[in-house]
Design a protein around this motif. Structure first.
Motif, mmCIF file in Angstrom:
data_model
loop_
_atom_site.group_PDB
_atom_site.id
_atom_site.type_symbol
_atom_site.label_atom_id
_atom_site.label_comp_id
_atom_site.label_asym_id
_atom_site.label_seq_id
_atom_site.Cartn_x
_atom_site.Cartn_y
_atom_site.Cartn_z
ATOM 1 N N ALA A 29 -81.000 -13.976 6.723
ATOM 2 C CA ALA A 29 -80.362 -13.139 5.714
ATOM 3 C C ALA A 29 -79.289 -12.305 6.397
ATOM 4 C CB ALA A 29 -81.382 -12.217 5.031
ATOM 5 N N GLY A 30 -78.123 -12.230 5.765
ATOM 6 C CA GLY A 30 -77.050 -11.428 6.353
ATOM 7 C C GLY A 30 -75.894 -11.263 5.400
ATOM 8 N N HIS A 31 -74.968 -10.400 5.779
ATOM 9 C CA HIS A 31 -73.772 -10.208 4.973
ATOM 10 C C HIS A 31 -72.632 -9.721 5.848
ATOM 11 C CE1 HIS A 31 -74.443 -5.863 5.092
ATOM 12 N NE2 HIS A 31 -75.645 -6.021 4.569
ATOM 13 N N ALA A 32 -71.402 -9.904 5.339
ATOM 14 C CA ALA A 32 -70.210 -9.468 6.054
ATOM 15 C C ALA A 32 -69.138 -9.105 5.047
ATOM 16 C CB ALA A 32 -69.700 -10.568 6.984
ATOM 17 N N SER A 33 -68.310 -8.136 5.421
ATOM 18 C CA SER A 33 -67.216 -7.701 4.552
ATOM 19 C C SER A 33 -66.050 -7.267 5.426
ATOM 20 C CB SER A 33 -67.677 -6.541 3.666
ATOM 21 O OG SER A 33 -66.585 -5.986 2.954
ATOM 22 N N THR A 34 -64.868 -7.792 5.132
ATOM 23 C CA THR A 34 -63.676 -7.415 5.886
ATOM 24 C C THR A 34 -62.507 -7.205 4.944
ATOM 25 O OG1 THR A 34 -62.982 -9.715 6.242
ATOM 26 C CG2 THR A 34 -64.397 -8.726 7.919
ATOM 27 N N THR A 35 -61.674 -6.227 5.261
ATOM 28 C CA THR A 35 -60.421 -5.987 4.546
ATOM 29 C C THR A 35 -59.354 -5.693 5.579
ATOM 30 O OG1 THR A 35 -61.561 -5.090 2.601
ATOM 31 C CG2 THR A 35 -59.232 -4.544 2.856
ATOM 32 N N GLY A 36 -58.264 -6.446 5.558
ATOM 33 C CA GLY A 36 -57.234 -6.230 6.559
ATOM 34 C C GLY A 36 -55.915 -6.853 6.169
ATOM 35 N N ARG A 37 -54.934 -6.674 7.045
ATOM 36 C CA ARG A 37 -53.601 -7.217 6.817
ATOM 37 C C ARG A 37 -53.472 -8.575 7.488
ATOM 38 N NH1 ARG A 37 -49.987 -3.749 4.644
ATOM 39 N NH2 ARG A 37 -50.629 -1.584 4.406
ATOM 40 N N PHE A 38 -52.242 -9.109 7.483
ATOM 41 C CA PHE A 38 -51.981 -10.401 8.097
ATOM 42 C C PHE A 38 -52.378 -10.404 9.568
ATOM 43 C CE2 PHE A 38 -48.944 -11.010 4.570
ATOM 44 C CZ PHE A 38 -49.269 -12.308 4.229
ATOM 45 N N ASP A 39 -52.769 -11.575 10.021
ATOM 46 C CA ASP A 39 -53.007 -11.787 11.441
ATOM 47 C C ASP A 39 -51.649 -11.953 12.127
ATOM 48 O OD1 ASP A 39 -53.479 -12.921 13.972
ATOM 49 O OD2 ASP A 39 -55.418 -13.694 13.300
ATOM 50 N N ASP A 40 -51.266 -10.942 12.902
ATOM 51 C CA ASP A 40 -49.942 -10.969 13.544
ATOM 52 C C ASP A 40 -49.775 -12.163 14.476
ATOM 53 O OD1 ASP A 40 -49.138 -8.674 12.247
ATOM 54 O OD2 ASP A 40 -49.812 -7.343 13.847
ATOM 55 N N GLU A 41 -50.867 -12.596 15.099
ATOM 56 C CA GLU A 41 -50.762 -13.736 16.009
ATOM 57 C C GLU A 41 -50.432 -15.017 15.243
ATOM 58 O OE1 GLU A 41 -54.084 -14.219 18.542
ATOM 59 O OE2 GLU A 41 -53.877 -12.251 19.506
ATOM 60 N N GLN A 42 -51.038 -15.181 14.070
ATOM 61 C CA GLN A 42 -50.729 -16.360 13.253
ATOM 62 C C GLN A 42 -49.266 -16.350 12.821
ATOM 63 O OE1 GLN A 42 -53.861 -15.961 10.216
ATOM 64 N NE2 GLN A 42 -54.616 -17.962 10.852
ATOM 65 N N LEU A 43 -48.799 -15.171 12.376
ATOM 66 C CA LEU A 43 -47.401 -15.079 11.956
ATOM 67 C C LEU A 43 -46.464 -15.370 13.123
ATOM 68 C CD1 LEU A 43 -47.404 -11.935 9.626
ATOM 69 C CD2 LEU A 43 -47.161 -14.321 8.952
ATOM 70 N N PHE A 44 -46.774 -14.807 14.295
ATOM 71 C CA PHE A 44 -45.918 -15.031 15.465
ATOM 72 C C PHE A 44 -45.889 -16.509 15.826
ATOM 73 C CE2 PHE A 44 -45.447 -15.538 20.061
ATOM 74 C CZ PHE A 44 -44.225 -14.918 20.269
ATOM 75 N N TYR A 45 -47.060 -17.162 15.780
ATOM 76 C CA TYR A 45 -47.150 -18.577 16.111
ATOM 77 C C TYR A 45 -46.246 -19.404 15.200
ATOM 78 C CZ TYR A 45 -49.197 -23.238 16.679
ATOM 79 O OH TYR A 45 -49.384 -24.579 16.902
ATOM 80 N N LEU A 46 -46.285 -19.117 13.889
ATOM 81 C CA LEU A 46 -45.479 -19.878 12.946
ATOM 82 C C LEU A 46 -43.991 -19.574 13.095
ATOM 83 C CD1 LEU A 46 -47.779 -19.517 9.817
ATOM 84 C CD2 LEU A 46 -47.401 -21.599 11.138
ATOM 85 N N GLN A 47 -43.668 -18.278 13.260
ATOM 86 C CA GLN A 47 -42.250 -17.913 13.397
ATOM 87 C C GLN A 47 -41.666 -18.448 14.689
ATOM 88 O OE1 GLN A 47 -43.147 -13.578 12.013
ATOM 89 N NE2 GLN A 47 -40.946 -13.880 11.772
ATOM 90 N N ALA A 48 -42.481 -18.539 15.737
ATOM 91 C CA ALA A 48 -41.996 -19.077 17.013
ATOM 92 C C ALA A 48 -41.634 -20.550 16.912
ATOM 93 C CB ALA A 48 -43.050 -18.872 18.099
#
Length: 390
Positions: free
Chosen positions: A314-333
């Motif tokens: 039994a477990g749970h998780a909750s996250t709220t956040g903005r874009f992953d800067d590393e993913q954006l950098f990878y794509l823009q590169a």
């Protein structure tokens, strides 16, 4: 019946269940189950206002499926799962035609999805409704329910999944921006029954979903998923209660949301109760929210109550956040413009849930709608997701 649970801050009375409106006082906004909801925007759905308003139905029913009605007050309706708040009780009381029952025969294996399209054309008219999905033992079915147009709609969806049956259920809230929708989805699983439920919320001014799962025998399996995108001023609220009362059952909850625009507000409440009788339970719930712009608010509250130590997990998780800067950098590169890179990240964020739906036409429409939402074209998004829904 009222349950009391201990969550952060101390014991709280939650999950009162009943058929009767008198058991649910008009909320003030201070109650735990209403504290996130802008009550003034429900626009009459908390008041006992009989109405002759209705939604326009369009259905596609494969062989092995029948549609009937059960008149208000019929004894069958009292055998269905109870509702958990005043809005649901009012819907049951004021649904003028009783309930529409969509019944899948026992041992049926449908050759295509059951499609039910509900369309409203008056944002000032209150509509009360009750739909029952009765999936017979050992059958296999996909059911898609699409909402479109404008209305002030309060509905109850009672879902009965017989012993050994498997149901894939998809709900699409593709309302126009002035619509208000309060919905109860009450699922009852039989022995060794399986449901995979996905709720998609894109449109509406205010959408409040309460989804509950109960087990009547061992071996029940519930996969509960959802995705939502809230734009400026929209309020999308999803509340789940999974009541593990039978042994050796499973539940897995995954909800994902994105928010953009001033005043966009999402609420996700995930409650799981593992009763003393539910030995061998395996459960997990997760909510992830992606904040795309300033001025938004995402409330996420997972709750887990365990009354037995004899569980698988039994477990749970909750996250709220903005874009992953590393993913954006990878794509823009790699030469992808920033705006397009952001769309790809969000598309990937939702893609796993969409591809699990298993209805190819609907999956394509949802992906197109998400692209339009991210491109700042909410009307085009609603048009895409509700194509041919009228």
């Amino acid at each position: 019946m009222t349950e009391t649970y201990t969550i952060e801050g101390g014991p709280v009375e939650l999950h009162r269940s009943s058929f009767d409106v008198a058991d649910f006082p008009t909320p003030t906004g201070r109650e735990e189950e209403w504290r996130f909801t802008p009550l003034d925007r429900l626009r009459g759905l908390l008041e006992d206002q009989p109405s002759d308003g209705h939604l326009t139905w369009t259905t596609d029913l494969p062989e092995g499926v029948e549609l009937t009605t059960v008149g208000a007050g019929g004894p069958f309706l009292r055998t269905l799962p109870k509702v958990f708040d005043r809005v649901g009780a009012l819907a049951l009381q004021n649904a003028k035609d009783g309930a529409v029952v969509v019944r899948v025969k026992q041992n049926a294996e449908l050759d295509r999805p059951v499609v039910i399209k509900l369309h409203g054309d008056d944002s000032d008219k209150i509509v009360w409704g009750h739909v029952v999905l009765d999936v017979g033992a050992n059958s296999r079915a996909q059911i898609v329910i699409e909402h479109s147009g404008s209305a002030r709609y309060s509905g109850v969806l009672s879902v009965l999944v017989g012993d050994g049956a498997r149901l894939t259920l998809v709900g699409v809230q593709g309302w126009d921006r002035d619509a208000v929708h309060a919905q109860h989805v009450n699922v009852r699983l039989g022995k060794d029954a399986t449901i995979a439920s996905t709720q998609v919320t894109l449109g509406g001014d205010l959408v409040r979903f309460v989804e509950n799962v109960e087990y009547t025998g061992p071996g029940g399996d519930a996969e509960m998923a959802g995705l939502y995108i809230a734009d400026a001023g929209q309020h999308h609220e999803h509340r789940l209660f999974v009541d593990h009362s039978a042994p050796k059952c499973r539940s897995n909850v995954v909800y994902k949301g994105a928010l953009q625009g001033e005043g966009a507000h999402t609420v996700w409440i995930g409650d799981v109760l593992i009763r003393a009788s539910a030995e061998g339970t395996d459960t997990y719930e997760m909510n992830r929210n992606l904040v795309l712009t300033d001025g938004t608010r995402a409330d996420s509250v997972p709750n887990l109550e365990i009354e037995t130590g004899e569980i698988v997990g039994a477990g749970h998780a909750s996250t709220t956040g903005r874009f992953d800067d590393e993913q954006l950098f990878y794509l823009q590169a790699r030469g992808i413009p920033e705006e397009e890179a952001r769309r790809l990240v969000v598309r990937g964020f939702f893609a796993e849930l969409i591809h699990k739906i298993g209805v190819p036409d609907l999956q394509e429409r949802l992906l197109t709608a998400i692209e339009a939402e991210l491109g700042g074209e909410p009307e085009a998004a609603i048009s895409a997701v509700t194509e041919d829904s009228k």
